[in-house]
Design a protein around this motif. Structure first.
Motif, PDB file in Angstrom:
ATOM      1  N   CYS A 140       0.814  -1.223   0.000  1.00 38.63           N
ATOM      2  CA  CYS A 140       0.000   0.000   0.000  1.00 38.63           C
ATOM      3  C   CYS A 140       0.843   1.267   0.000  1.00 38.63           C
ATOM      4  CB  CYS A 140      -0.925   0.007   1.209  1.00 38.63           C
ATOM      5  SG  CYS A 140      -2.156  -1.305   1.222  1.00 38.63           S
ATOM      6  N   GLY A 141       2.051   1.205   0.554  1.00 37.68           N
ATOM      7  CA  GLY A 141       2.846   2.421   0.708  1.00 37.68           C
ATOM      8  C   GLY A 141       3.992   2.570  -0.263  1.00 37.68           C
ATOM      9  N   ALA A 142       4.054   1.713  -1.280  1.00 33.42           N
ATOM     10  CA  ALA A 142       5.180   1.795  -2.227  1.00 33.42           C
ATOM     11  C   ALA A 142       5.213   3.133  -2.953  1.00 33.42           C
ATOM     12  CB  ALA A 142       5.100   0.645  -3.226  1.00 33.42           C
ATOM     13  N   GLY A 143       4.061   3.736  -3.181  1.00 37.39           N
ATOM     14  CA  GLY A 143       4.011   5.020  -3.878  1.00 37.39           C
ATOM     15  C   GLY A 143       4.136   6.217  -2.970  1.00 37.39           C
ATOM     16  N   GLN A 144       4.308   6.010  -1.662  1.00 39.29           N
ATOM     17  CA  GLN A 144       4.466   7.095  -0.703  1.00 39.29           C
ATOM     18  C   GLN A 144       5.919   7.117  -0.222  1.00 39.29           C
ATOM     19  OE1 GLN A 144       2.321   9.336   0.220  1.00 39.29           O
ATOM     20  NE2 GLN A 144       0.318   8.538  -0.434  1.00 39.29           N
ATOM     21  N   PRO A 145       6.724   8.087  -0.666  1.00 38.23           N
ATOM     22  CA  PRO A 145       8.144   8.094  -0.282  1.00 38.23           C
ATOM     23  C   PRO A 145       8.356   8.171   1.222  1.00 38.23           C
ATOM     24  CG  PRO A 145       7.511  10.161  -1.340  1.00 38.23           C
ATOM     25  CD  PRO A 145       6.383   9.211  -1.554  1.00 38.23           C
ATOM     26  N   ARG A 180      10.668   5.191   2.733  1.00 38.12           N
ATOM     27  CA  ARG A 180      11.917   5.548   3.407  1.00 38.12           C
ATOM     28  C   ARG A 180      11.927   5.010   4.841  1.00 38.12           C
ATOM     29  NH1 ARG A 180      14.720  10.249   1.363  1.00 38.12           N
ATOM     30  NH2 ARG A 180      14.924  11.098   3.465  1.00 38.12           N
ATOM     31  N   ARG A 181      10.769   5.083   5.520  1.00 35.94           N
ATOM     32  CA  ARG A 181      10.714   4.562   6.895  1.00 35.94           C
ATOM     33  C   ARG A 181      10.813   3.044   6.910  1.00 35.94           C
ATOM     34  NH1 ARG A 181      11.993   3.031  10.779  1.00 35.94           N
ATOM     35  NH2 ARG A 181      11.214   3.360  12.906  1.00 35.94           N
ATOM     36  N   LEU A 182      10.176   2.367   5.954  1.00 38.25           N
ATOM     37  CA  LEU A 182      10.291   0.921   5.863  1.00 38.25           C
ATOM     38  C   LEU A 182      11.728   0.495   5.590  1.00 38.25           C
ATOM     39  CD1 LEU A 182       7.098  -0.068   3.808  1.00 38.25           C
ATOM     40  CD2 LEU A 182       7.573  -0.613   6.204  1.00 38.25           C
ATOM     41  N   THR A 183      12.402   1.236   4.718  1.00 36.75           N
ATOM     42  CA  THR A 183      13.793   0.915   4.415  1.00 36.75           C
ATOM     43  C   THR A 183      14.670   1.047   5.659  1.00 36.75           C
ATOM     44  OG1 THR A 183      13.486   1.706   2.145  1.00 36.75           O
ATOM     45  CG2 THR A 183      15.745   1.483   2.928  1.00 36.75           C
ATOM     46  N   ALA A 184      14.456   2.119   6.428  1.00 39.99           N
ATOM     47  CA  ALA A 184      15.245   2.315   7.650  1.00 39.99           C
ATOM     48  C   ALA A 184      14.968   1.201   8.654  1.00 39.99           C
ATOM     49  CB  ALA A 184      14.916   3.676   8.260  1.00 39.99           C
ATOM     50  N   ALA A 185      13.700   0.793   8.777  1.00 43.92           N
ATOM     51  CA  ALA A 185      13.357  -0.276   9.726  1.00 43.92           C
ATOM     52  C   ALA A 185      14.004  -1.593   9.317  1.00 43.92           C
ATOM     53  CB  ALA A 185      11.836  -0.426   9.799  1.00 43.92           C
ATOM     54  N   MET A 186      13.925  -1.939   8.034  1.00 38.74           N
ATOM     55  CA  MET A 186      14.502  -3.205   7.569  1.00 38.74           C
ATOM     56  C   MET A 186      16.017  -3.206   7.713  1.00 38.74           C
ATOM     57  SD  MET A 186      12.185  -3.916   4.178  1.00 38.74           S
ATOM     58  CE  MET A 186      10.394  -3.919   4.280  1.00 38.74           C
ATOM     59  N   ASP A 187      16.658  -2.095   7.373  1.00 44.77           N
ATOM     60  CA  ASP A 187      18.115  -2.031   7.499  1.00 44.77           C
ATOM     61  C   ASP A 187      18.543  -2.168   8.961  1.00 44.77           C
ATOM     62  OD1 ASP A 187      18.229  -1.705   4.801  1.00 44.77           O
ATOM     63  OD2 ASP A 187      18.771   0.425   4.836  1.00 44.77           O
ATOM     64  N   LEU A 232      13.925   5.320  -1.558  1.00 46.42           N
ATOM     65  CA  LEU A 232      14.541   4.174  -0.913  1.00 46.42           C
ATOM     66  C   LEU A 232      15.685   4.554   0.017  1.00 46.42           C
ATOM     67  CD1 LEU A 232      14.570   1.685  -3.919  1.00 46.42           C
ATOM     68  CD2 LEU A 232      13.145   1.566  -1.875  1.00 46.42           C
ATOM     69  N   THR A 233      15.855   5.849   0.264  1.00 43.19           N
ATOM     70  CA  THR A 233      16.868   6.299   1.215  1.00 43.19           C
ATOM     71  C   THR A 233      16.361   6.095   2.647  1.00 43.19           C
ATOM     72  OG1 THR A 233      17.655   7.986  -0.332  1.00 43.19           O
ATOM     73  CG2 THR A 233      18.262   8.255   1.990  1.00 43.19           C
ATOM     74  N   PRO A 234      17.113   5.380   3.490  1.00 38.70           N
ATOM     75  CA  PRO A 234      16.626   5.138   4.852  1.00 38.70           C
ATOM     76  C   PRO A 234      16.450   6.433   5.641  1.00 38.70           C
ATOM     77  CG  PRO A 234      18.445   3.677   4.315  1.00 38.70           C
ATOM     78  CD  PRO A 234      18.377   4.702   3.221  1.00 38.70           C
ATOM     79  N   ASP A 235      15.326   6.573   6.299  1.00 36.08           N
ATOM     80  CA  ASP A 235      15.036   7.764   7.112  1.00 36.08           C
ATOM     81  C   ASP A 235      14.078   7.347   8.214  1.00 36.08           C
ATOM     82  OD1 ASP A 235      14.327  10.183   8.240  1.00 36.08           O
ATOM     83  OD2 ASP A 235      14.210  11.242   6.328  1.00 36.08           O
ATOM     84  N   ARG A 236      14.489   7.506   9.460  1.00 42.67           N
ATOM     85  CA  ARG A 236      13.649   7.078  10.576  1.00 42.67           C
ATOM     86  C   ARG A 236      12.426   7.951  10.755  1.00 42.67           C
ATOM     87  NH1 ARG A 236      15.866   3.445  14.122  1.00 42.67           N
ATOM     88  NH2 ARG A 236      18.039   2.871  13.725  1.00 42.67           N
ATOM     89  N   GLN A 237      12.386   9.136  10.142  1.00 40.49           N
ATOM     90  CA  GLN A 237      11.216   9.989  10.206  1.00 40.49           C
ATOM     91  C   GLN A 237      10.437   9.983   8.892  1.00 40.49           C
ATOM     92  OE1 GLN A 237      11.892  13.954  11.658  1.00 40.49           O
ATOM     93  NE2 GLN A 237      13.241  13.268  13.314  1.00 40.49           N
ATOM     94  N   GLY A 238      10.787   9.119   7.999  1.00 43.58           N
ATOM     95  CA  GLY A 238      10.149   9.133   6.687  1.00 43.58           C
ATOM     96  C   GLY A 238      10.764  10.228   5.835  1.00 43.58           C
ATOM     97  N   ILE A 239      10.166  11.387   5.885  1.00 45.18           N
ATOM     98  CA  ILE A 239      10.778  12.562   5.251  1.00 45.18           C
ATOM     99  C   ILE A 239      11.071  13.608   6.310  1.00 45.18           C
ATOM    100  CG2 ILE A 239      10.390  14.443   3.595  1.00 45.18           C
ATOM    101  CD1 ILE A 239       8.770  12.558   1.913  1.00 45.18           C
ATOM    102  N   GLY A 240      10.313  13.619   7.384  1.00 47.72           N
ATOM    103  CA  GLY A 240      10.569  14.567   8.450  1.00 47.72           C
ATOM    104  C   GLY A 240       9.323  15.384   8.748  1.00 47.72           C
TER     105      GLY A 240
END
Length: 459
Positions: free
Chosen positions: A396-401, A405-412, A451-459
């Motif tokens: 559902c969130g693939a189109g929401q950067p 970004r938050r998913l990428t940070a969590a997985m990493d 796909l850049t890891p960010d713990r706040q998504g974008i902020g």
């Protein structure tokens, strides 16, 4: 694995090691966990127990205060020979009690009706599953129960009114009853203020997510103390007997573990539970596999299974994830379109998965007092938990950067702290996320940003 008897009492909270990660469980002889009987949780899930108890107490209180009032009037008349002073107090007291009695029921109906409508709107914004938080709220039950008790108390007090105006014929004046009624009104108003504050918190998404997370951590801590086995599952022998469900259809909310252990001990058998907590079962669904001894009657097994229309947090390791995922994907729906809420849900999913990173999966085994294994219960494994946590949000969130970004940070982050044997499910989710973003975002620069890891998504 360390097997525990279901009858052991609850104990201390789980300690943490120097690195902040949970410390290893204590030796088996010191292992303790909360009682496994689901009765306490059933009472918390019900909304009628507290009002019923308080109404009974209100009846007893009304009888007690009426008796005290009659004694006070009798003593006053005996000492002064007249009850004129009490009669002057009686007119005002009766007016107060009558006003409280007539207004309290209206107050209850209006306030709680508006609150239920507001909570229904909140459920449509988050998830219908969050309404269980309202039902389980202690302050909600206390407020509702106290208001009902106040109404019933004042109603019963009016039955003891003496309408005579002749001081020589006075039998009772509600002095103590009026004072108690005023105290109950003040208590109801104080609880009402707390109730409004609690309801406002339940209407805010961050507080709902936090409540769900805290309940999930409590369930995970309980099961950690019960120490499931990390090795392969125990397969029942080929000559084992499978018992089919005989009862109502519904969701397996929880099981009476102590009762099942006693049944297995009585029949000299080992019971292997087939469904997991949260599974839907219907008549004819396999419930237990019996190895050794003599199979018990299916009806006895059905009596130890709590079947309902919805799931509860008690004994259900996956329901916390289910609620957080539901909140996230509803926030990502076109009707709501609130990716920030989805990021807040992912924050808590990340927290729960980090707690489970070193958690031994497998089966829970319960022993009787003689130390023999009598019950084996399946729980979700790491693969199922990761899929539940990430799959729907990723789709559902693939189109929401902000979400990607938050998913990428969590997985990493989880890939850094999980053992090597648990990395494949996370790597698979990471790869699927990259492919989903590539399908949704055409431009290379935007894909790299998403796909850049960010713990706040974008902020």
């Amino acid at each position: 694995m360390t097997d525990r008897q279901p009858s052991e009492p609850s104990g201390p909270t789980e300690p943490s090691g120097p690195s902040g990660r949970p410390a290893p469980p204590p030796p088996p002889g010191r292992l303790r966990h909360r009682p496994l009987s689901p009765l306490r949780e059933h009472l918390r899930e019900s909304f009628w127990v507290a009002p019923l108890v308080t109404c009974v107490l209100a009846v007893l209180l009304a009888l007690g205060t009426s008796w005290i009032d009659s004694e006070v009037v009798h003593e006053e008349i005996s000492e002064t020979g007249s009850a004129e002073g009490l009669l002057s107090f009686a007119s005002g007291a009766k007016a107060v009690v009558s006003t409280v009695s007539s207004a309290m029921l209206t107050f209850i109906g209006v306030v709680f009706s508006i609150s239920l409508v507001a909570l229904q709107m909140a459920a449509s914004q988050m998830s219908p599953r969050v309404l269980r938080l309202y039902v389980r709220s202690r302050i909600t039950k206390a407020t509702f129960s106290t208001c009902l008790a106040t109404f019933l108390f004042t109603l019963l007090v009016q039955l003891g009114y003496d309408d005579t105006t002749d001081p020589t014929k006075v039998t009772t004046v509600p002095v103590v009853s009026t004072l108690v009624a005023v105290v109950l009104v003040l208590l109801s108003l104080g609880l009402f203020v707390l109730y409004v504050q609690s309801t406002m918190r339940l209407l805010r998404v961050p507080h709902v997510i936090d409540r769900v997370t805290r309940e999930s951590v409590a369930v995970l801590t309980t099961y950690r103390w019960m120490a499931p086995e990390a090795g392969p599952r125990l397969e029942p022998p080929t000559d084992a007997v499978t018992l089919l469900h005989q009862g109502n259809s519904g969701v397996l909310r929880d099981v009476s573990l102590g009762r099942l252990v006693r049944i297995a001990r009585k029949h000299g058998a080992v019971l292997h539970l087939v469904p997991r907590i949260g599974d839907f079962i219907a008549p004819g669904t396999p419930t237990v596999v019996v190895s050794g001894g003599t199979p018990p009657r299916p009806g006895r097994i059905a009596g130890a299974l709590n079947i309902g229309v919805d799931r509860t947090m008690h004994q259900d390791l996956s329901f916390g994830f289910r609620q957080l995922v539901d909140i996230a994907i509803r926030a990502l729906s076109p009707a709501v379109n609130d990716p920030t809420t989805a990021v807040q849900a992912v924050d808590r999913i990340h927290q729960l998965l980090a707690l489970l990173a070193g958690y031994p999966f497998g089966e829970l085994r319960y022993r009787d007092r003689a130390g023999a294994v009598r019950l084996v219960q399946p729980i979700p494994d790491w693969q199922c938990t990761v899929d539940l946590a990430f799959t729907e949000i990723r789709i559902c969130g693939a189109g929401q950067p902000q979400v990607s970004r938050r998913l990428t940070a969590a997985m990493d982050d989880l890939l850094r702290i999980t053992p090597d044997e648990r990395r494949p499910p996370l790597l698979a989710q990471r790869d699927l996320l990259e492919r989903a973003v590539a399908a949704e975002v055409a431009e290379a620069d935007n894909r790299a940003f998403a796909l850049t890891p960010d713990r706040q998504g974008i902020g």
